[in-house]
Design a protein around this motif. Structure first.
Motif, short mmCIF file in Angstrom:
data_model
loop_
_atom_site.label_atom_id
_atom_site.label_comp_id
_atom_site.label_asym_id
_atom_site.label_seq_id
_atom_site.Cartn_x
_atom_site.Cartn_y
_atom_site.Cartn_z
N PHE A 27 0.83 -1.21 0.00
CA PHE A 27 0.00 0.00 0.00
C PHE A 27 0.86 1.26 0.00
O PHE A 27 0.40 2.33 -0.39
N ARG A 28 2.09 1.13 0.48
CA ARG A 28 3.01 2.25 0.37
C ARG A 28 4.42 1.72 0.09
O ARG A 28 5.27 1.66 0.98
N PRO A 29 4.66 1.31 -1.16
CA PRO A 29 5.99 0.81 -1.50
C PRO A 29 7.04 1.89 -1.29
O PRO A 29 6.77 3.08 -1.38
N HIS A 30 8.25 1.45 -0.98
CA HIS A 30 9.34 2.37 -0.67
C HIS A 30 9.77 3.12 -1.93
O HIS A 30 10.41 2.57 -2.82
N ARG A 31 9.43 4.40 -2.00
CA ARG A 31 9.77 5.23 -3.17
C ARG A 31 10.24 6.61 -2.69
O ARG A 31 9.57 7.62 -2.91
N PRO A 32 11.37 6.66 -2.01
CA PRO A 32 11.79 7.94 -1.41
C PRO A 32 12.11 9.04 -2.42
O PRO A 32 12.04 10.22 -2.08
N ASP A 33 12.43 8.66 -3.65
CA ASP A 33 12.81 9.66 -4.64
C ASP A 33 11.68 9.99 -5.62
O ASP A 33 11.85 10.82 -6.51
N ALA A 34 10.53 9.33 -5.45
CA ALA A 34 9.43 9.54 -6.38
C ALA A 34 8.65 10.80 -6.03
O ALA A 34 8.71 11.32 -4.91
N THR A 35 7.89 11.29 -6.99
CA THR A 35 7.02 12.44 -6.75
C THR A 35 5.96 12.05 -5.73
O THR A 35 5.30 11.01 -5.88
N PRO A 36 5.76 12.85 -4.69
CA PRO A 36 4.76 12.47 -3.69
C PRO A 36 3.33 12.72 -4.18
O PRO A 36 3.08 13.63 -4.95
N PHE A 37 2.44 11.89 -3.72
CA PHE A 37 1.00 12.11 -3.88
C PHE A 37 0.37 11.82 -2.52
O PHE A 37 0.63 10.78 -1.92
N THR A 38 -0.46 12.75 -2.05
CA THR A 38 -0.99 12.62 -0.69
C THR A 38 -2.47 12.88 -0.65
O THR A 38 -2.97 13.84 -1.25
N ILE A 39 -3.15 12.02 0.07
CA ILE A 39 -4.58 12.20 0.31
C ILE A 39 -4.85 11.73 1.73
O ILE A 39 -4.24 10.77 2.20
N VAL A 40 -5.70 12.45 2.45
CA VAL A 40 -6.03 12.05 3.82
C VAL A 40 -7.48 11.60 3.87
O VAL A 40 -8.36 12.19 3.27
N MET A 41 -7.68 10.51 4.57
CA MET A 41 -9.04 9.98 4.74
C MET A 41 -9.77 10.80 5.81
O MET A 41 -9.25 10.98 6.90
N PRO A 42 -10.96 11.31 5.51
CA PRO A 42 -11.75 11.90 6.59
C PRO A 42 -11.90 10.87 7.70
O PRO A 42 -12.43 9.78 7.46
N PRO A 43 -11.38 11.15 8.89
CA PRO A 43 -11.31 10.10 9.91
C PRO A 43 -12.69 9.68 10.39
O PRO A 43 -13.43 10.50 10.95
N ARG A 71 1.21 5.07 -11.25
CA ARG A 71 1.96 6.06 -12.02
C ARG A 71 3.37 6.28 -11.45
O ARG A 71 4.10 7.16 -11.91
N GLY A 72 3.69 5.49 -10.46
CA GLY A 72 5.04 5.52 -9.92
C GLY A 72 5.27 6.52 -8.81
O GLY A 72 6.41 6.74 -8.39
N LYS A 73 4.21 7.13 -8.30
CA LYS A 73 4.39 8.16 -7.27
C LYS A 73 4.51 7.55 -5.87
O LYS A 73 4.12 6.39 -5.65
N ASP A 74 5.05 8.33 -4.97
CA ASP A 74 5.09 7.96 -3.56
C ASP A 74 3.71 8.29 -2.99
O ASP A 74 3.50 9.34 -2.38
N ALA A 75 2.79 7.37 -3.22
CA ALA A 75 1.38 7.61 -2.90
C ALA A 75 1.12 7.31 -1.44
O ALA A 75 1.22 6.15 -1.00
N LEU A 76 0.75 8.33 -0.68
CA LEU A 76 0.44 8.19 0.74
C LEU A 76 -1.03 8.49 0.96
O LEU A 76 -1.48 9.61 0.73
N TRP A 77 -1.77 7.49 1.39
CA TRP A 77 -3.17 7.70 1.80
C TRP A 77 -3.21 7.57 3.31
O TRP A 77 -3.13 6.49 3.87
#
Length: 965
Positions: A27-43, A71-77
């Protein structure tokens, strides 16, 4: 290659793949150099369970996250739960009461221990259910609004706002829940229309004065003229009369001009101590409603509160925290005397006003409704009641307690929302924050530009304790007295830790820090002053008992979840977030407040885009509620049809802010779509089609293969545009029509029996592209089919399509023509009841050279797919043939001897006539305003849908009849 089972069974696939994804960190593969993508779940509330609104909201978030990951991004949900102050306290209290334990009996500390125990055992239900949906969150870094790091952020924000003069304590009117004995937000209030009464009373004028009351009609003609010694008011809550500060009339209301500025008597309570209140003017009263005169009870009515503020009227608190009439404070006689002194112009301190108890002893301690009955009976007995009307009234109820909310004056903590709102307004106005759909911008501006102070304190035990301590004010004469309970003025000390509190208090009182005693007891009288107690003088400070509103803490979600106030790596990379997906119903309570706090503490917008979706309603468009019995359990739908089918349904029906009418048949239909995909995979597998060897499209020479490559390219373009525009319905539509229609219905049919090596390569590639494109919407089945062939990596981390191919115009033109021709021929056969086994001759008239060449090249395919015996480039001279037109050519299918032509003509004519009759009847009904304006909206909508269906049926049957000639 693992052979696929004949039947698609979602549950086992879902459980297996979700466990694999989560356990392997995909769900969050190690991609420290990739472009970040961030979305937060309404808790979601920690007490909650997955409802259909959660399913929609989180499906949309997961679709975006999975695509950006591909798409190769450092996708953080970011995922986490909200501590849900009232809801959690209610659940735990109920559990304790079932064991015979009262919260008050065990105290705050023991109660909170029970809450944490409950959270550990039962508080993870909704997060487990989110996994059933397929939510690919960063579970390894799950947050909770009461965890240590987040709590640190909440307290720091409170202290910083206080130090910046943006947070303060004040006495204002709030929504008070008598069951939970706390202030609640507007979001937690549910307004319902209930049967009630409107009582009309006389308020006698001071000293028996009279005036001429003149009533006029709309033309200015006098309809009533009489001498009165009273002013008439009407109220739905007679018990609040005890706290009236004035009677107000509109400044343009000529009827009361003679008595404006005079005093009238509240007609309840001991006669010797009846209170007199002024008659004032204000824009609030409506001269055309009732008598046009309104009693102003600023301490127990929201509208009256505004009138009282504008006119400097005193506001009195009549009830205790349980909505019983107050029993504390001075006697009624003493309180009434001091209240009357204010009317005469004497200055009375706010503390004294708050302490006054204007409830006569006869009503003290009564429940508000029992007091109402007694007040009405007493006024009626004195002959001062004019009339009582039965009336439907709107009443506010606590959405969780179910009791009527009481507007009440209380001391609370407030945030200066007006100041904080300014950057949030400008961000949307300038486009720094994009709002999708843009129609919600107007709502954003309207609310933020008229925002009121934000009450952030709650009288609960579960939540973030307010970091404030109170001690005596040195400059107040009563500084030696206890400050808790409102006796004497209090000095407030606010800080993040007790050491700073002691240091600040010590400096204020001129003592050493160890002479400051911090008392954290809920017992009254715990704090006070031992100023000169030698040899060890000390000051005792009392801690604020309240906690912070849950929305206060969740407003920090976009940055506090990333480690703020510490300057963490995640905070630097993932703030601001890319997008927030939210229901429009919390735009005020959460979205706007996140924007305000983000700008204030990060100096930057919390997210680049705010996407607001609609509500999920039932199939008839009605709002779902337990009382209506029309709620939909998403877990039940997942059990029956699979998570993929539910996810696809919600995406397909999400059309930028419009409400979704959820029909279970749609979910069933998309389960069939999944089965169609499964069967296509089995067909390809049985014909030796395995995994594709490349991301780029293979070389192809056959028109059918060049065509499907172009169709993949075109579908990907539609899909990418839909993602860019956040059009979830267009995403679903693009991939659905390509998979079901183009690939399964046509390409698979076209290549049957022709699996050469090129076709195998192209078919494998095209199917892989389908799995990748479809994965964000239907992750489970696509992962299963992807791994049916040996793969070096899971689909969840596969690369988003990059076909490196273009659309072959010639191949597209020819195959589009072939599909249209076969489709028309099949429709003609079906409409005219031609037996499936019958092979027909086809005559092509007026065919161009290009069409003739296509007919020649595609002869074998046409023979197989359209069930043809032969194709002749000539006009059919006979009668009784079905005709279809495709481009310039007219095609005829002779049917003499194949079907009973006369019987078929008769069947079609009767069917068309019947459909036209129903169509016309529905048209008459829809043209009648009595129906369209008075019937339920769902009934009108159904009639329109039925009309359109019958019209289409009539057209189709007439067209079929015309084909027979």
């Amino acid at each position: 290659m693992a052979e696929l089972p004949k039947t698609f069974e979602p549950r086992a696939i879902e459980d297996r793949w979700y466990a694999h994804w989560e356990s392997t960190g995909l769900f969050r593969p190690h991609r420290p150099d990739a472009t970040p993508f961030t979305i937060v779940m309404p808790p979601p509330n920690v007490t909650g369970s997955l409802h259909i609104g959660h399913a929609l909201d989180n499906t949309l978030q997961d679709i975006l996250t999975r695509r950006e990951r591909m798409r190769g991004k450092d996708a953080l949900w970011v995922v986490g739960t909200d501590h849900a102050g009232i809801a959690t306290q209610m659940v735990v209290e109920r559990n304790l009461e079932s064991q015979g334990i009262k919260r008050a009996d065990i105290g705050r500390e023991a109660f909170l221990q029970h809450v944490w125990e409950w959270k550990a055992q039962s508080g993870g239900a909704i997060t487990r259910q989110l996994r059933r949906l397929g939510a690919s969150c960063d579970w390894a870094n799950e947050r909770f609004t009461m965890d240590e790091g987040f709590s640190k952020a909440v307290i720091k924000v409170f202290v910083e706002l206080y130090n910046r003069k943006l947070l303060y304590r004040a006495k204002r009117l709030v929504n008070w829940d008598p069951k939970f004995q706390t202030a609640i937000s507007d979001l937690e209030v549910e307004n319902r229309e209930v049967p009630g009464h409107m009582w009309h009373f006389k308020y006698p004028l001071e000293g028996g004065q009279t005036y001429t009351y003149v009533e006029k009609d709309a033309d200015g003609n006098v309809t009533l003229r009489e001498e009165r010694d009273y002013i008439s008011i009407a109220t739905t809550r007679p018990e609040t009369m005890l706290g009236d500060g004035a009677v107000a009339v509109h400044p343009d209301d000529e009827r009361y001009r003679p008595i404006v500025g005079k005093l009238c008597e509240i007609p309840v309570g001991p006669k010797e101590h009846r209170r007199l209140i002024p008659i004032i003017t204000d824009e609030h009263p409506d001269p055309n409603f009732g008598s046009g005169a309104v009693k102003i009870t600023g301490g127990h009515d929201l509208n009256d509160y505004g009138v009282a503020q504008r006119n400097g009227l005193p506001m009195y608190r009549l009830m205790d925290s349980t909505a019983h009439m107050r029993s504390d404070g001075p006697s009624y006689a003493a309180s009434a005397e001091r209240a009357q002194a204010m009317v005469r112009g004497e200055q009375v301190s706010p503390e004294e006003v708050d302490a006054l108890n204007l409830v006569p002893e006869a009503y003290r301690g009564l429940d508000r409704y029992d007091a109402r009955k007694q007040v009405v009976a007493d006024i009626d007995a004195e002959g001062l009641m004019l009339q009582v009307e039965d009336k439907m009234i709107m009443q506010p109820f606590g959405d969780r307690s179910g009791v009527v909310i009481e507007p009440m004056l209380t001391d609370q903590w407030y945030v200066d929302a007006e100041t904080l709102a300014k950057p949030a307004i400008e961000a949307v106005r300038s486009g720094n924050i994009a709002v999708v759909p843009e129609t919600w911008k107007k709502t954003w501006f309207n609310w933020l530009e008229n925002i009121q102070p934000w009450c952030v304190s709650r009288q609960l035990w579960w939540g973030h304790r307010i970091p404030a301590w109170y001690g005596p004010d040195k400059d107040d004469e009563s500084y030696r007295e206890i400050v808790q309970g409102g006796v004497g003025k209090a000095r407030v000390f606010v800080s993040e830790n007790e050491a700073d509190i002691r240091a600040e208090a010590a400096a204020y009182y001129g003592l050493a820090p160890d002479q400051i005693v911090l008392e954290d007891s809920d017992e009254a009288g715990a704090a006070g002053l031992r100023w000169l107690d030698e040899p060890n003088p000390s000051v005792v400070l009392w801690r604020d008992k309240d906690v912070l509103d849950t929305w206060f803490s969740s407003a920090l979600w976009p940055f506090a979840t990333l480690g703020w106030p510490d300057n963490t790596h995640d905070l630097q990379r993932h703030y601001p977030n890319d997008v927030l997906i939210s229901g429009f119903d919390i735009i005020f309570f959460w979205d706007a407040r996140m924007a305000m706090q983000g700008f204030e503490f990060m100096g930057e917008r919390p997210w680049k885009t705010l996407y607001l979706h609609g509500l999920v309603r039932d199939a008839k468009g009605q709002k779902m509620s337990k009382s209506k019995g029309n709620t939909v359990d998403p877990l039940g739908l997942i059990d029956q049809y699979g998570a993929d089918a539910l996810r696809f349904t919600l995406a397909a029906m999400e059309s930028q802010g419009r409400d979704i009418k959820l029909d279970e048949k749609r979910v069933e239909g998309y389960r069939n779509f999944a089965t169609k995909l499964w069967n296509a995979a089995r067909f390809l597998q049985m014909n030796g089609v395995g995994a594709s060897e490349s991301i780029a499209a293979p070389e192809a020479s056959l028109p059918v293969n060049r065509w499907i490559i172009g169709e993949v390219v075109e579908t990907l373009g539609k899909l990418d545009r839909a993602f860019d525009d956040l059009r979830f319905d267009d995403m679903a539509s693009a991939i659905y029509h390509f998979v079901w229609g183009t690939f399964c219905d046509w390409y698979v049919e076209l290549i049957k029996g022709a699996f050469d090596e090129e076709t195998k390569r192209v078919a494998a590639w095209a199917f892989d592209q389908i799995l990748v494109m479809l994965h964000p919407l239907m992750p489970f089945i696509t992962e299963e089919l992807w791994n049916a062939n040996e793969r070096p990596y899971e689909l969840i981390v596969a690369k988003w399509p990059a076909p490196e191919a273009s659309i072959d115009a010639d191949a597209k033109a020819e195959l589009d023509w072939l599909v249209r021709l076969v489709g028309e021929l099949r429709s003609a056969r079906t409409e005219l009841n031609v037996p499936p086994s019958a092979k027909l001759h086809l005559f092509a008239a007026d065919a161009s050279e290009a069409t003739a060449a296509r007919l020649d090249r595609q002869f074998a395919t046409l023979q197989r797919l359209a069930r043809l015996e032969s194709i002749q480039l000539s006009t059919f001279a006979g009668a009784g043939a079905a005709q279809v037109v495709v481009d310039e050519a007219t095609y005829a299918l002779p049917l003499e001897g194949v079907i009973d032509l006369a019987a078929e003509r008769d069947r079609l004519a009767k069917g068309a006539a019947a459909a036209e009759k129903e169509r016309d009847s529905l048209a008459v009904r829809l043209g009648n305003p009595n129906f369209t304006e008075r019937a339920k909206p769902e009934a009108v909508e159904k009639a329109r849908a039925d009309h359109d269906a019958k019209a289409a049926e009539a057209d189709r049957l007439r067209a079929a009849l015309e084909r027979l000639g």
